[in-house]
Design an enzyme around this catalytic site. Structure first.
Site, PDB file in Angstrom:
ATOM      1  N   SER D  46       0.876  -1.167   0.000  1.00  0.00           N
ATOM      2  CA  SER D  46       0.000   0.000   0.000  1.00  0.00           C
ATOM      3  C   SER D  46       0.912   1.214   0.000  1.00  0.00           C
ATOM      4  O   SER D  46       1.738   1.380   0.897  1.00  0.00           O
ATOM      5  CB  SER D  46      -0.886  -0.013   1.246  1.00  0.00           C
ATOM      6  OG  SER D  46      -1.952   0.895   1.092  1.00  0.00           O
ATOM      7  N   GLU D  47       0.781   2.069  -1.027  1.00  0.00           N
ATOM      8  CA  GLU D  47       1.800   3.108  -1.215  1.00  0.00           C
ATOM      9  C   GLU D  47       1.808   4.169  -0.120  1.00  0.00           C
ATOM     10  O   GLU D  47       2.733   4.978  -0.062  1.00  0.00           O
ATOM     11  CB  GLU D  47       1.677   3.750  -2.601  1.00  0.00           C
ATOM     12  CG  GLU D  47       0.398   4.532  -2.843  1.00  0.00           C
ATOM     13  CD  GLU D  47      -0.622   3.733  -3.625  1.00  0.00           C
ATOM     14  OE1 GLU D  47      -0.627   2.490  -3.473  1.00  0.00           O
ATOM     15  OE2 GLU D  47      -1.423   4.340  -4.367  1.00  0.00           O
ATOM     16  N   ASN D  48       0.799   4.175   0.742  1.00  0.00           N
ATOM     17  CA  ASN D  48       0.840   5.098   1.874  1.00  0.00           C
ATOM     18  C   ASN D  48       1.699   4.574   3.029  1.00  0.00           C
ATOM     19  O   ASN D  48       1.761   5.214   4.079  1.00  0.00           O
ATOM     20  CB  ASN D  48      -0.574   5.425   2.363  1.00  0.00           C
ATOM     21  CG  ASN D  48      -1.380   4.205   2.734  1.00  0.00           C
ATOM     22  OD1 ASN D  48      -1.323   3.190   2.028  1.00  0.00           O
ATOM     23  ND2 ASN D  48      -2.131   4.263   3.813  1.00  0.00           N
ATOM     24  N   SER D  88       8.267   4.433   0.723  1.00  0.00           N
ATOM     25  CA  SER D  88       7.332   3.652  -0.068  1.00  0.00           C
ATOM     26  C   SER D  88       7.529   3.899  -1.559  1.00  0.00           C
ATOM     27  O   SER D  88       7.582   2.958  -2.361  1.00  0.00           O
ATOM     28  CB  SER D  88       5.897   4.017   0.327  1.00  0.00           C
ATOM     29  OG  SER D  88       4.976   3.241  -0.392  1.00  0.00           O
TER      30      SER D  88
END
Lengths: 232, 219, 232, 219
Positions: D46-48, D88
């Site tokens: 999850s890029e967060n 990330s």
């Protein structure tokens, strides 16, 4: 979670070929991949380009590989404390690229993070800037530096899990996390290997995605270069 | 009488201010830590990844995984924090360290510094010095006024390969305290106890600026 | 250790002037500096440039500042979920600079780390690249992006100590650590403030050197945008 | 019969391989997580700031501090790890994610993708999509074959503002599976169950490459 565990250093480094480019973690002798270095010494892999802040001492760390003339080139920021290194450098057997320590750290970080080049003020106006593009930003001069990527990165952590997640200890962290991300294949040796799920996900320094192989090392010497103590 | 290395360190310690984050180089600069005034909050950074250097550890607390940039075993203090080399030099390059104190072989009157290489001799490398001098907001050089051959180290121009340009703000030697002024030149701020202006002039090859009566330094 | 503690949000933001450039941590409503935003809303500081991945929702987060027209410009990667934002943008009251999320994160990281510019592939061949320098490295095209630095960075952490060291929790970390380093003055609000020495030095995410003011916040709402659950 | 969105997700799940690290976009891609084959080790990013997305939490385990890039509350799995947005996207940009699956408004026959902006309508922003498509080693697009006006989304050239160029490798729609070939064009790999080649041809504006008998997809 993907299991990255291999048996030991010998297995982990078995496919490192002659003339490979390696990154080796550590600052001085602190946080160096002792087991992987021993395995490479035993394997006698030669013609290596080693990216490492330092070059070990005569009889420990990368110095052991220099003794056997396994190293063709070093990319480092500081290479003192090593007589054999000095001899090979002066005789032309060894090539050395010296780069400012912060630039070295950032070039490796850039390699792992997909940044091919960046600007830094370090070395502007010195011989480090020769042949490099320079540019002014907000009234200050900078030079452009390129990323570093290695065929294999050899890192040493304190704890690791089977998914390749790593936690470093003290100042043994140093270059290890960036190198873990900048190796096409990253081999992590750890003092304690635990099942995935045991490390606090909020306190992991290197995510397992960067690590392709992990093993629990043995017999860590952790040699101290300057033992300095104060009286009680 | 000219200062010894502890005297130089002690004088530099007077430049510290409450709340400063400071990077100390190897050699005389390291000694500055011994003279931080009681009650003053100064945090020492070690560029290999520690903010908050404590005293050398006792024998039983020596930890091979905790060293400073000079590879000496050290300890931490309450509030210390550990980080990677990339984060450490991000901190340095980003201007978050208030003061850098380091040694030098030569300083020029426009603030250039040479401290990493002597051509023809073994080259050990610049370590973190180039990053530090290119990034620091405030740089004080701690060094001998003349080299072992009696040659001045405060020069019109550096003869050795440079570490950085236009960066040194102040110099403390065994003879005195000098400010590198923006228009170029070493402005004499203080004389070491018992050292004459004549002695300073004789030991300085670069342009010396003497604007008024120069006080003797007090500790 | 240097004590950075201030009483509360009101004191912490008291000197933020009109027309300041702010960074505000958070992804969506996760990890946003709720107390500082409330204090700015009460203070009615106007003409602000806000660097933040998102712009909050209509009645929470940066949305509260938009309601009062305190924001002149947003630099963000995603600004959906906000009707008032849309209205001000379409009416020309609000200026918006959209930047890819990874580029935004890296520009902020660069600001804190003293890197004035770097190359990234994100946005090459798109309108994001318009007017920007492009360059090929190893056969791939990249564009040059510049650092971001703010007058004030407002970050939210889980735990913090009196020396300004911060630990974030879960995905509430997001943009907060980079912003902490990229603010000329960084204000950290934390859920729990402890004495220096209580946090594990090996598990701190943001070193205190980046934080100028810290306080323990109160009444965290932590609103959830998409509450998704699975049955037991 | 053309696939529904779950069918598209299910077909894409067959592209997963053991040991893959995968980033799933919002919408149909998120559904792919429901079809990861039993026993296959796939880690979702999850890029967060999370690697190792678990299932949605139970009501009592909902944590406002743990969300995915779609702002949904989620959980972690054994071996999950948390990090900052810079780390990330360093992971993404550095090519450490094996596969990116995302939605699109348009894909061109040379692999350009448009999925973030419709001129004249409200612009929400590109979020992380531009970073993902510029960096991923392997990109699969999950989308409807035609838009709501019946216009093909597989085009000679994108008409909407681009998200990235020359990046899409494969497309799965309700009608079939298509490879974007290096020389340009959509090579038909599979037909959805009961969907004719004729139907695919009628719905595709870009160059379609049909090299041999096209099999019906199997699950």
């Amino acid at each position: 979670m993907i299991n990255k565990v291999v048996d030991n250093a010998e297995v982990a480094v078995a496919d490192i070929p002659n003339n490979a480019t390696l990154m080796l973690g550590g600052f001085g002798l602190c946080g160096i991949p002792e087991n992987c270095i021993s395995a490479l010494v035993a394997k006698k892999t030669a013609g290596l380009t080693c990216i490492s802040n330092n070059a070990g001492v005569d009889d420990f760390g990368i110095g052991l590989m220099l003794q056997q003339r396994q190293v063709k080139k070093m990319i480092s920021s500081y290479v003192g404390e090593n007589k054999e290194f000095e001899r090979q450098l002066l005789s032309g057997e060894l090539e050395v690229e010296l780069t400012p320590q912060g630039t070295l750290a950032e070039r490796i970080r850039a390699g792992g993070a997909g940044i091919p080049a960046f600007f830094t003020p370090a070395g502007y106006g010195t011989e480090v800037a020769e042949g490099k593009e320079t540019r002014e930003f907000d009234g200050k001069m900078y030079l452009m530096e390129n990323w570093l990527i290695a065929d294999f990165a050899l890192v040493k952590a304190w704890k690791g899990d089977t998914a390749g997640n790593l936690v470093f200890k003290g100042t043994a962290r140093n270059f290890n996390p960036m190198m873990a991300a900048a190796g096409k294949i990253t081999i992590a040796e750890v003092e304690e290997l635990v099942p995935a799920g045991e490390l606090d996900p909020n306190a992991i320094h290197t995510p397992g995605v960067f690590v392709q192989r992990i093993f629990q090392g043995t017999g860590y010497e952790k040699r101290i270069e300057q033992r300095t103590v104060s009286s009680n | 009488m000219a200062l010894d290395k502890n005297g130089i360190a002690q004088r530099i310690a007077k430049e510290l201010k409450d709340g400063y984050y400071v990077n100390l180089g190897i050699g005389i600069p390291t000694l500055v830590a011994n003279y931080i005034p009681e009650g003053m909050d100064v945090v020492l950074q070690s560029e290999n990844g520690l903010l908050g250097i404590g005293p050398f550890p006792t024998e039983e607390n020596v930890d091979a995984d905790l060293i400073n940039a000079g590879k000496q075993t050290i300890s931490m203090v309450d509030g210390s924090v550990l980080f990677s080399s990339a984060d450490s030099f991000g901190m340095i390059r980003g201007g978050h360290i208030d003061l850098t104190i380091l040694g030098a072989m030569e300083v020029s009157e426009n603030g250039d510094i040479a401290n990493w290489k002597i051509p023809g001799k073994m080259v050990k490398g610049m370590g973190g010095a180039m990053d530090l001098v290119a990034s620091a907001k405030n740089i004080i050089v701690a060094m001998r006024h003349v080299d072992k051959y009696g040659k001045s180290k405060l020069l019109p121009e550096c003869s050795l390969p440079l570490t950085g340009v236009n960066c040194v703000k102040k110099i403390v030697t065994e003879l005195g305290v000098f400010e590198v002024v923006p228009e170029g030149g070493f402005k004499v701020l203080e004389r070491a106890p018992g050292v004459s202006l004549e002695e300073i002039k004789n030991s300085t090859a670069g342009k010396l600026i003497v604007e008024e009566e120069i006080p003797e330094m007090a500790f």
